[in-house]
Design an enzyme around this catalytic site. Structure first.
Site, mmCIF file in Angstrom:
data_model
loop_
_atom_site.group_PDB
_atom_site.id
_atom_site.type_symbol
_atom_site.label_atom_id
_atom_site.label_comp_id
_atom_site.label_asym_id
_atom_site.label_seq_id
_atom_site.Cartn_x
_atom_site.Cartn_y
_atom_site.Cartn_z
ATOM 1 N N SER A 48 12.078 7.953 0.930
ATOM 2 C CA SER A 48 11.342 6.699 1.104
ATOM 3 C C SER A 48 11.380 6.164 2.533
ATOM 4 O O SER A 48 10.570 5.312 2.888
ATOM 5 C CB SER A 48 11.885 5.620 0.156
ATOM 6 O OG SER A 48 13.244 5.364 0.415
ATOM 7 N N ASP A 354 14.409 -4.886 1.847
ATOM 8 C CA ASP A 354 14.693 -5.132 0.439
ATOM 9 C C ASP A 354 16.127 -4.806 0.037
ATOM 10 O O ASP A 354 16.439 -4.702 -1.140
ATOM 11 C CB ASP A 354 13.725 -4.331 -0.441
ATOM 12 C CG ASP A 354 13.805 -2.829 -0.168
ATOM 13 O OD1 ASP A 354 14.686 -2.403 0.603
ATOM 14 O OD2 ASP A 354 12.987 -2.074 -0.736
ATOM 15 N N HIS A 357 15.710 -0.558 2.341
ATOM 16 C CA HIS A 357 14.806 -0.106 3.390
ATOM 17 C C HIS A 357 14.758 -1.110 4.545
ATOM 18 O O HIS A 357 15.109 -2.277 4.375
ATOM 19 C CB HIS A 357 13.408 0.108 2.811
ATOM 20 C CG HIS A 357 13.404 0.992 1.607
ATOM 21 N ND1 HIS A 357 13.420 0.498 0.319
ATOM 22 C CD2 HIS A 357 13.418 2.336 1.498
ATOM 23 C CE1 HIS A 357 13.438 1.513 -0.536
ATOM 24 N NE2 HIS A 357 13.438 2.639 0.154
#
Length: 392
Positions: A48, A354, A357
């Site tokens: 991610s 968050d 990230h």
């Protein structure tokens, strides 16, 4: 939500060297930086940290307020805006990468992104909707690339007219191949509660499989590789939210989870040694080792100096010791209070988007340094990274 946890502190290499010739690792070889590398495409593999929409296309779409800062809508990234890979593409004057798994509006003329949020180097017997582990681990991403290249070759031969959204065959060997993976493998180890000794053996296997992916691409004609190590997972915002009254020795000098960062460092040391080995083994390769751990650790350790709030501050999400409501979701706290984990007032002041990230502002800070040769070995600009680093 993709529970990605990243790691490590490698050496803080600040390279202020922009001379015409620079020594490669160990001082054995010479890099000629007199000519610029005009990369026509980027092919990216990872999790991610560099997923530009693969998971969003494959599973549930990314939700608001992700994407608000730059795209002003969810854009498949676990961030308020752009990722490091986006800034790399921009620096190389290339378009942002289309996810391989996205069937709509994709343009692959200048590369493709095979990254998948929650992906690992090795396969794990965990479900995407259990611990966020993607089924698209590194070997699968390489297989997807093989199919992508093979079909491109076949269709190109059949086509009477080349589409402007279609890859150019000759560009595959001239492209930049980027990797940003490993943190989720470490996270899986933390969940399994490996000891330090067990981790050592597991990390060796992770690195060997990572190297196999590089060899595979090399055999298919890839030549220039840009390999990120893993970041300081013990300093992630969500990790820090669990650290209340830690026992002596549990945290490091920056207040981060020491064991997690130590495992990241072990991973990175082995990866660095493997890169050195691959340079010798693959004679036509140009491989840059990017010390993402050192870059992120510098930013996190000196957040206020660099214009950010404290590293523990999270822009989107609600996290304390017993309550976790992820960005863009509603939840009920242990005291019965209902909350919506929405956007902070000014994301540009935050490092953590968050809890897992990084924000666009933090990604920009990191990218601005690595593309110019800081935190990289050899310490050259990404625009000169196609020049070989072989011993003489």
């Amino acid at each position: 939500m993709f529970r990605v946890v990243e790691m490590q502190m490698a050496r803080f290499v600040v390279a202020g060297c922009f001379a015409m010739c620079l020594l490669s690792v160990g001082g054995e070889g010479v890099i000629d930086t007199s000519s610029r590398c005009d990369f026509p495409a980027i092919y990216n593999f990872g999790d991610s940290n560099s997923d530009t929409g693969g998971n969003s296309a494959s599973f549930y779409p990314m939700v608001s307020p992700c994407g608000e800062t730059f795209f002003h809508r969810p854009a498949g990234r676990g961030c308020d805006g752009r990722l490091i890979i986006d800034f790399i593409a921009k620096h190389l004057e290339l378009p942002y990468l289309s996810p391989y798994l996205d069937s709509l509006e994709s343009n692959f003329r200048h590369g493709a992104n095979f990254a998948s949020g929650g992906s690992t180097i090795r396969p794990y017997k965990e479900a995407m909707f259990e611990n966020g582990v993607s089924p698209f681990y590194l070997e699968i991403q390489i297989a997807q690339y093989q199919q992508f290249k093979s079909r491109t070759t076949t269709l190109s031969k059949q086509a009477k007219k080349q589409s402007d959204r279609f890859p150019i065959i000759d560009d595959f060997s001239k492209a930049l191949y980027t990797f940003d993976t490993g943190q989720n493998d470490l996270a899986a180890g933390f969940r399994t509660k490996f000891s330090s000794e067990q981790f050592e053996a597991e990390i060796t296997d992770m690195i060997n499989q990572h190297a196999n992916a590089v060899r595979n691409l090399y055999e298919q004609g890839a030549r220039t590789f840009w390999i990120h190590n893993t970041g300081p997972i013990g300093c992630l915002g969500v990790t820090l939210s669990y650290l209340h009254n830690p026992s002596p020795g549990f945290i490091d000098s920056q207040g981060c989870d020491k064991f997690q960062n130590d495992m990241a460092r072990k991973f990175n040391r082995q990866l660095e040694q493997k890169v050195i080995q691959l340079r010798k083994e693959l004679p036509l390769s140009a491989i840059t080792y990017v010390d993402i751990f050192a870059a992120k650790y510098e930013l996190l350790s000196n957040a206020k100096k660099h214009g950010f709030l404290d590293k523990a501050s999270i822009c989107c999400g609600y996290h304390d010791e017993n309550n976790h409501v992820w960005c863009g979701n509603k939840g009920t706290l242990t005291n019965g209070t209902q909350v919506y984990a929405g956007l902070c007032k000014d994301p540009s002041l935050y490092i953590s988007w968050d809890g897992v990230h990084y924000t666009e502002a933090a990604n920009r800070w990191i990218a601005d340094r690595i593309v110019h040769g800081s935190f990289t070995d050899p310490p050259v600009s990404i625009k000169s990274s196609c020049h070989t680093t072989q011993p003489e």
